[in-house]
Scaffold this motif. Structure first.
Motif, PDB file in Angstrom:
ATOM      1  N   VAL A  88      -4.823   7.819  11.289  1.00  0.00           N
ATOM      2  CA  VAL A  88      -5.778   6.775  10.905  1.00  0.00           C
ATOM      3  C   VAL A  88      -7.203   7.272  11.085  1.00  0.00           C
ATOM      4  N   THR A  89      -7.460   7.944  12.202  1.00  0.00           N
ATOM      5  CA  THR A  89      -8.808   8.442  12.485  1.00  0.00           C
ATOM      6  C   THR A  89      -9.274   9.408  11.419  1.00  0.00           C
ATOM      7  N   GLU A  90      -8.400  10.291  11.019  1.00  0.00           N
ATOM      8  CA  GLU A  90      -8.774  11.315  10.039  1.00  0.00           C
ATOM      9  C   GLU A  90      -9.057  10.698   8.677  1.00  0.00           C
ATOM     10  N   GLU A  91      -8.233   9.754   8.243  1.00  0.00           N
ATOM     11  CA  GLU A  91      -8.384   9.193   6.906  1.00  0.00           C
ATOM     12  C   GLU A  91      -9.558   8.228   6.797  1.00  0.00           C
ATOM     13  N   PHE A  92      -9.832   7.470   7.869  1.00  0.00           N
ATOM     14  CA  PHE A  92     -10.877   6.443   7.794  1.00  0.00           C
ATOM     15  C   PHE A  92     -12.168   6.864   8.475  1.00  0.00           C
ATOM     16  N   GLY A  93     -12.199   8.044   9.077  1.00  0.00           N
ATOM     17  CA  GLY A  93     -13.434   8.548   9.669  1.00  0.00           C
ATOM     18  C   GLY A  93     -13.940   7.707  10.832  1.00  0.00           C
ATOM     19  N   LEU A  94     -13.034   7.297  11.704  1.00  0.00           N
ATOM     20  CA  LEU A  94     -13.422   6.455  12.840  1.00  0.00           C
ATOM     21  C   LEU A  94     -14.138   7.287  13.895  1.00  0.00           C
ATOM     22  N   HIS A  95     -15.064   6.653  14.592  1.00  0.00           N
ATOM     23  CA  HIS A  95     -15.850   7.360  15.597  1.00  0.00           C
ATOM     24  C   HIS A  95     -14.961   7.722  16.785  1.00  0.00           C
TER      25      HIS A  95
ATOM     26  N   ALA B 289       0.831  -1.199   0.000  1.00  0.00           N
ATOM     27  CA  ALA B 289       0.000   0.000   0.000  1.00  0.00           C
ATOM     28  C   ALA B 289       0.868   1.253   0.000  1.00  0.00           C
ATOM     29  N   PRO B 290       0.384   2.335  -0.566  1.00  0.00           N
ATOM     30  CA  PRO B 290       1.108   3.609  -0.477  1.00  0.00           C
ATOM     31  C   PRO B 290       1.242   4.047   0.978  1.00  0.00           C
ATOM     32  N   GLU B 291       2.241   4.885   1.234  1.00  0.00           N
ATOM     33  CA  GLU B 291       2.449   5.367   2.597  1.00  0.00           C
ATOM     34  C   GLU B 291       1.299   6.257   3.056  1.00  0.00           C
ATOM     35  N   ASP B 292       0.679   6.942   2.125  1.00  0.00           N
ATOM     36  CA  ASP B 292      -0.453   7.807   2.455  1.00  0.00           C
ATOM     37  C   ASP B 292      -1.708   6.952   2.613  1.00  0.00           C
ATOM     38  N   PHE B 293      -2.337   7.013   3.797  1.00  0.00           N
ATOM     39  CA  PHE B 293      -3.508   6.180   4.063  1.00  0.00           C
ATOM     40  C   PHE B 293      -4.673   6.518   3.138  1.00  0.00           C
ATOM     41  N   SER B 294      -4.846   7.789   2.828  1.00  0.00           N
ATOM     42  CA  SER B 294      -5.938   8.196   1.947  1.00  0.00           C
ATOM     43  C   SER B 294      -5.767   7.596   0.560  1.00  0.00           C
ATOM     44  N   ALA B 295      -4.538   7.625   0.051  1.00  0.00           N
ATOM     45  CA  ALA B 295      -4.268   7.031  -1.258  1.00  0.00           C
ATOM     46  C   ALA B 295      -4.454   5.519  -1.229  1.00  0.00           C
ATOM     47  N   ALA B 296      -4.059   4.885  -0.114  1.00  0.00           N
ATOM     48  CA  ALA B 296      -4.223   3.433   0.004  1.00  0.00           C
ATOM     49  C   ALA B 296      -5.697   3.058   0.010  1.00  0.00           C
TER      50      ALA B 296
ATOM     51  N   GLY C 185     -14.612  -1.294   8.037  1.00  0.00           N
ATOM     52  CA  GLY C 185     -15.392  -0.408   7.183  1.00  0.00           C
ATOM     53  C   GLY C 185     -15.689  -1.047   5.860  1.00  0.00           C
ATOM     54  N   ASP C 186     -16.145  -0.249   4.901  1.00  0.00           N
ATOM     55  CA  ASP C 186     -16.522  -0.808   3.609  1.00  0.00           C
ATOM     56  C   ASP C 186     -15.319  -1.347   2.846  1.00  0.00           C
ATOM     57  N   ALA C 187     -14.126  -0.761   3.055  1.00  0.00           N
ATOM     58  CA  ALA C 187     -12.950  -1.221   2.324  1.00  0.00           C
ATOM     59  C   ALA C 187     -11.693  -1.121   3.186  1.00  0.00           C
ATOM     60  N   PHE C 188     -11.833  -1.267   4.471  1.00  0.00           N
ATOM     61  CA  PHE C 188     -10.659  -1.185   5.333  1.00  0.00           C
ATOM     62  C   PHE C 188     -10.858  -1.982   6.606  1.00  0.00           C
ATOM     63  N   VAL C 189      -9.727  -2.395   7.150  1.00  0.00           N
ATOM     64  CA  VAL C 189      -9.669  -3.024   8.472  1.00  0.00           C
ATOM     65  C   VAL C 189      -8.500  -2.388   9.211  1.00  0.00           C
ATOM     66  N   VAL C 190      -8.760  -1.931  10.427  1.00  0.00           N
ATOM     67  CA  VAL C 190      -7.713  -1.377  11.280  1.00  0.00           C
ATOM     68  C   VAL C 190      -7.692  -2.199  12.564  1.00  0.00           C
ATOM     69  N   THR C 191      -6.577  -2.836  12.833  1.00  0.00           N
ATOM     70  CA  THR C 191      -6.436  -3.619  14.064  1.00  0.00           C
ATOM     71  C   THR C 191      -5.474  -2.914  15.000  1.00  0.00           C
TER      72      THR C 191
END
Length: 331
Positions: A49-56, A16-23, A105-111
């Protein structure tokens, strides 16, 4: 600390790219998902991570602070699952727990991992070796992590069962039950079982929801409904674990009660022995006390056989008492 970050598409890994938004954009464009693994992240690392994936924010707070009960929470843009892996340390016969927080999320997993009891490298390796399972998306990650955690519960339950059998043999041995450390060991073991229960019992409701069972068994967002049989299998394993933990807790309580009863019986035996020896000592003491009053008008004091007769009487009475106590099991 960011442990790993990769895009998975059609069951295959891609860097994946280093930028989470691009990934995330790349994963969505290709019909895959991005999986980011974090270990005890700092607030600064997690803000990205919170900013890019919109976590609660409430889920983010739980992930940072840890010390959460197993639970499943549904938010608008993600699903938040908390698991508590258990680690058995044979050197000290102790149980420790870690934590794994999963954002789906719809296209991501954060552990997010806390503690040493929850390594996910083996889970990732297992998934990457099974492209068919990995192709099912984020749901596959949730399933494999939950399956690994619960399967390890079974291993730990087996280790605790072995420890309980050893403790039981020690407590009910001829001299082990009187050990001062026996009660301490039993109580320490009960604490380990309690720690285990705190990890396994609250997990029932989240897995029940994921398996589509019970009153809350409706469709769960971001989880493929076709994965329900897999979660039902994990739920069955968890039921076995909780039955084993409940049995351990009940047995250790019974052992503690039996140990206390043993101690009470031994104390009673000791008291009877002390009472028997005291009674045997009291008889010659009483006779000697009578003849030690030094009265003038005690005719038997002037009898030549007085001394041997009194000694013989003392011996005879003590012998009778000894045989009586021995026959009744007091000595």
């Amino acid at each position: 600390m960011i442990v790993d970050c990769a895009i998975y598409r059609d069951g295959r890994r891609a860097e994946a790219p280093e930028d989470f938004s691009a990934a995330l954009a790349e994963a969505r464009a290709g019909g895959g998902f991005v999986w980011i693994g974090l270990y005890e992240p700092t607030p600064g690392e997690f803000d990205l991570v919170t900013e890019e994936f919109g976590l609660h924010p409430l889920a983010v707070e739980d992930a940072l602070k840890a010390h959460q009960r197993p639970k499943l929470e549904v938010f608008d843009d993600s699903l938040f699952l908390v698991l508590k892996p258990v680690l058995y340390e044979p050197e000290g016969d102790t149980v420790t727990t870690g934590e794994v927080m999963i954002f789906i999320g719809d296209a991501f997993v954060v552990t997010v991992r806390h503690g040493e009891g929850a390594p996910l490298a083996a889970v990732r390796h297992r998934l990457e070796g099974d492209p068919k399972l990995l192709g099912k998306g984020p749901t596959a990650v949730v399933y494999v992590i939950a399956d690994a955690v619960v399967d390890h519960y079974l291993d730990v339950a087996g280790e605790l069962q072995t420890d309980l059998e050893e403790l039981e043999a020690e407590v009910f041995s001829p001299d082990g039950g009187s050990s001062r450390n026996a009660a301490m060991r039993i109580y320490a073991f009960k604490r380990q079982v309690l720690e285990f229960r705190r990890a396994s019992v609250p997990l029932v409701l989240p897995l029940t929801r994921l398996a589509g069972l019970g009153p809350f068994g409706g469709s769960v967002p971001f989880v493929n409904d076709k994965a329900r049989p897999y979660f039902r299998d994990v739920n069955d394993h968890l039921a076995r674990v909780n039955e084993a933990v409940e049995s351990l807790d009940r047995l250790v309580s019974d052992i503690l009660s039996a140990h206390l009863a043993q101690m009470s019986v031994r104390q009673n035996d000791d008291m009877r022995k002390i009472s028997a020896w005291a009674a045997m000592a009291a008889v010659p003491t009483m006779i000697a006390g009578i003849y030690g009053m030094n009265f003038d008008h005690m005719p038997e004091l002037h009898w030549i056989w007085s001394y041997p007769a009194v000694i013989a009487l003392m011996g005879a009475l003590v012998t009778v008492l000894y045989r009586t106590f021995k026959r009744r099991g007091w000595l």
